[in-house]
Design a protein around this motif. Structure first.
Motif, PDB file in Angstrom:
ATOM      1  N   SER A 153       0.799  -1.217   0.000  1.00 34.93           N
ATOM      2  CA  SER A 153       0.000   0.000   0.000  1.00 34.93           C
ATOM      3  C   SER A 153       0.835   1.273   0.000  1.00 34.93           C
ATOM      4  O   SER A 153       0.431   2.283  -0.586  1.00 34.93           O
ATOM      5  N   LEU A 154       1.986   1.234   0.644  1.00 32.70           N
ATOM      6  CA  LEU A 154       2.815   2.429   0.740  1.00 32.70           C
ATOM      7  C   LEU A 154       3.829   2.561  -0.385  1.00 32.70           C
ATOM      8  O   LEU A 154       4.217   3.670  -0.748  1.00 32.70           O
ATOM      9  N   ASP A 155       4.264   1.432  -0.955  1.00 28.99           N
ATOM     10  CA  ASP A 155       5.281   1.473  -2.002  1.00 28.99           C
ATOM     11  C   ASP A 155       4.710   1.310  -3.412  1.00 28.99           C
ATOM     12  O   ASP A 155       5.203   1.922  -4.357  1.00 28.99           O
ATOM     13  N   VAL A 156       3.696   0.458  -3.548  1.00 31.12           N
ATOM     14  CA  VAL A 156       3.170   0.118  -4.867  1.00 31.12           C
ATOM     15  C   VAL A 156       1.923   0.920  -5.220  1.00 31.12           C
ATOM     16  O   VAL A 156       1.818   1.485  -6.313  1.00 31.12           O
ATOM     17  N   PHE A 157       0.974   0.981  -4.295  1.00 29.70           N
ATOM     18  CA  PHE A 157      -0.316   1.606  -4.590  1.00 29.70           C
ATOM     19  C   PHE A 157      -0.199   3.060  -5.045  1.00 29.70           C
ATOM     20  O   PHE A 157      -0.892   3.458  -5.994  1.00 29.70           O
ATOM     21  N   PRO A 158       0.640   3.899  -4.419  1.00 29.43           N
ATOM     22  CA  PRO A 158       0.733   5.285  -4.897  1.00 29.43           C
ATOM     23  C   PRO A 158       1.170   5.392  -6.358  1.00 29.43           C
ATOM     24  O   PRO A 158       0.719   6.281  -7.082  1.00 29.43           O
ATOM     25  N   GLN A 159       2.046   4.498  -6.807  1.00 34.48           N
ATOM     26  CA  GLN A 159       2.457   4.498  -8.212  1.00 34.48           C
ATOM     27  C   GLN A 159       1.291   4.104  -9.107  1.00 34.48           C
ATOM     28  O   GLN A 159       1.072   4.691 -10.176  1.00 34.48           O
ATOM     29  N   LEU A 160       0.538   3.113  -8.665  1.00 37.63           N
ATOM     30  CA  LEU A 160      -0.656   2.687  -9.396  1.00 37.63           C
ATOM     31  C   LEU A 160      -1.665   3.828  -9.476  1.00 37.63           C
ATOM     32  O   LEU A 160      -2.267   4.079 -10.526  1.00 37.63           O
ATOM     33  N   ALA A 161      -1.843   4.526  -8.361  1.00 40.34           N
ATOM     34  CA  ALA A 161      -2.797   5.637  -8.317  1.00 40.34           C
ATOM     35  C   ALA A 161      -2.420   6.729  -9.308  1.00 40.34           C
ATOM     36  O   ALA A 161      -3.271   7.260 -10.032  1.00 40.34           O
ATOM     37  N   GLU A 219       6.353  -3.232 -10.780  1.00 36.73           N
ATOM     38  CA  GLU A 219       6.473  -3.714 -12.158  1.00 36.73           C
ATOM     39  C   GLU A 219       5.607  -4.934 -12.474  1.00 36.73           C
ATOM     40  O   GLU A 219       4.972  -4.980 -13.534  1.00 36.73           O
ATOM     41  N   PRO A 220       5.564  -5.976 -11.606  1.00 34.80           N
ATOM     42  CA  PRO A 220       4.698  -7.124 -11.947  1.00 34.80           C
ATOM     43  C   PRO A 220       3.233  -6.733 -12.087  1.00 34.80           C
ATOM     44  O   PRO A 220       2.523  -7.258 -12.962  1.00 34.80           O
ATOM     45  N   LEU A 221       2.774  -5.811 -11.239  1.00 35.03           N
ATOM     46  CA  LEU A 221       1.385  -5.360 -11.330  1.00 35.03           C
ATOM     47  C   LEU A 221       1.173  -4.533 -12.589  1.00 35.03           C
ATOM     48  O   LEU A 221       0.190  -4.723 -13.314  1.00 35.03           O
ATOM     49  N   LYS A 222       2.087  -3.644 -12.866  1.00 31.21           N
ATOM     50  CA  LYS A 222       2.001  -2.833 -14.081  1.00 31.21           C
ATOM     51  C   LYS A 222       1.980  -3.724 -15.324  1.00 31.21           C
ATOM     52  O   LYS A 222       1.177  -3.506 -16.240  1.00 31.21           O
ATOM     53  N   ASP A 223       2.858  -4.734 -15.354  1.00 32.32           N
ATOM     54  CA  ASP A 223       2.903  -5.634 -16.502  1.00 32.32           C
ATOM     55  C   ASP A 223       1.571  -6.358 -16.699  1.00 32.32           C
ATOM     56  O   ASP A 223       1.111  -6.540 -17.835  1.00 32.32           O
ATOM     57  N   ALA A 224       0.953  -6.780 -15.588  1.00 27.31           N
ATOM     58  CA  ALA A 224      -0.321  -7.478 -15.674  1.00 27.31           C
ATOM     59  C   ALA A 224      -1.409  -6.567 -16.196  1.00 27.31           C
ATOM     60  O   ALA A 224      -2.271  -6.966 -17.003  1.00 27.31           O
ATOM     61  N   ILE A 225      -1.396  -5.313 -15.759  1.00 22.65           N
ATOM     62  CA  ILE A 225      -2.388  -4.338 -16.230  1.00 22.65           C
ATOM     63  C   ILE A 225      -2.203  -4.043 -17.731  1.00 22.65           C
ATOM     64  O   ILE A 225      -3.168  -4.036 -18.491  1.00 22.65           O
ATOM     65  N   SER A 268      -0.823  -5.895 -19.930  1.00 21.35           N
ATOM     66  CA  SER A 268      -1.206  -7.077 -20.702  1.00 21.35           C
ATOM     67  C   SER A 268      -2.718  -7.153 -20.856  1.00 21.35           C
ATOM     68  O   SER A 268      -3.232  -7.462 -21.944  1.00 21.35           O
ATOM     69  N   ALA A 269      -3.451  -6.852 -19.771  1.00 19.65           N
ATOM     70  CA  ALA A 269      -4.913  -6.880 -19.831  1.00 19.65           C
ATOM     71  C   ALA A 269      -5.462  -5.808 -20.770  1.00 19.65           C
ATOM     72  O   ALA A 269      -6.520  -5.974 -21.388  1.00 19.65           O
ATOM     73  N   MET A 270      -4.719  -4.722 -20.889  1.00 18.69           N
ATOM     74  CA  MET A 270      -5.126  -3.623 -21.784  1.00 18.69           C
ATOM     75  C   MET A 270      -4.736  -3.916 -23.226  1.00 18.69           C
ATOM     76  O   MET A 270      -5.133  -3.185 -24.138  1.00 18.69           O
ATOM     77  N   GLY A 271      -3.924  -4.960 -23.424  1.00 13.46           N
ATOM     78  CA  GLY A 271      -3.462  -5.278 -24.765  1.00 13.46           C
ATOM     79  C   GLY A 271      -2.370  -4.357 -25.237  1.00 13.46           C
ATOM     80  O   GLY A 271      -2.194  -4.158 -26.459  1.00 13.46           O
ATOM     81  N   GLU A 272      -1.630  -3.760 -24.282  1.00 16.77           N
ATOM     82  CA  GLU A 272      -0.577  -2.793 -24.662  1.00 16.77           C
ATOM     83  C   GLU A 272       0.790  -3.427 -24.477  1.00 16.77           C
ATOM     84  O   GLU A 272       0.963  -4.413 -23.793  1.00 16.77           O
TER      85      GLU A 272
END
Length: 223
Positions: A80-88, A211-217, A219-223
């Motif tokens: 939540s403190l390291d990954v989520f803010p980047q996602l947000a 990065e693993p979460l970003k990659d999964a997103i 991929s789901a977007m087809g980008e």
């Protein structure tokens, strides 16, 4: 919760502890809580029955990220403190995805895991999803100090009456909602925290990182 050292899973990305197992290590108490920006509407939910999951980003987006967390889990704090803010910043403020927060008390701490979840849900009821996500980040950021007084003081920081939140926490007022959320996770195969799904597929990572979460997103977007 999921068994990994402070930054790395034991025995790969799917090693899990059984329900009552505790954490192997704690989070970094000195980690400041980053700002997450304006990521959700502040409309309050209907309080009849179980509450809906707090949602950020675009509720109608084609890609849904669903996170299952325990407020007493130090590895959830890392997420939540390291990954989520980047996602947000990259996906939620621009409205590129739908993001759902789900309670999944393992419990790491029989009291904190449940009381903190009810405290956060009280904020959701009083002030909506934006305040919920801000309060949630504050809970993770002050994880080592959680208790009734802290639930109240953190609520005041998001302009919610502290005593209302304190009582909700100590009474575990939203246990029906938290229990239903956890059951939904169990039905989806969740057995540890944090667990994150992208369009129903679990993110598998060797460590809690963006990065693993970003990659999964992507991929789901087809980008």
């Amino acid at each position: 919760m999921q068994r990994f050292s402070r930054r790395t899973f034991i025995a790969g990305s799917v090693a899990l502890a059984t329900g009552s197992a505790g954490c192997l290590s704690g989070g970094d108490d000195s980690t400041p809580t980053p700002g997450i920006g304006t990521i959700a509407e502040s409309t309050t939910p209907d309080t009849e029955g179980a509450l809906p999951s707090p949602v950020a980003g675009d509720p109608e987006a084609d890609v849904t990220v669903a996170a299952y967390e325990d407020y007493a889990c130090p590895h959830c704090a890392t997420y939540s403190l390291d990954v989520f803010p980047q996602l947000a910043s990259e996906y939620l403020e621009p409205g590129r995805i739908r993001y759902e927060f789900h309670d999944f008390p393992s419990p790491v701490d029989e009291t904190v895991s449940w009381q903190a979840a009810s405290a956060a849900r009280a904020v959701q009821v009083e002030a909506g999803s934006q305040a919920y996500f801000e309060y949630s980040e504050s809970l993770f950021g002050d994880q080592s100090n959680l208790g009734p007084d802290r639930y109240a003081s953190l609520a005041e920081e998001v302009d919610v009456d502290g005593e209302t939140v304190r009582q909700a926490a100590t009474e575990e007022r939203y246990s029906e909602t938290v229990t239903a959320d956890k059951q939904g996770g169990l039905d989806s195969g969740v057995s540890g925290t944090p667990t994150v799904f992208v369009n129903g597929s679990q993110v598998e990572w060797q460590e809690i990182a963006y990065e693993p979460l970003k990659d999964a997103i992507e991929s789901a977007m087809g980008e």
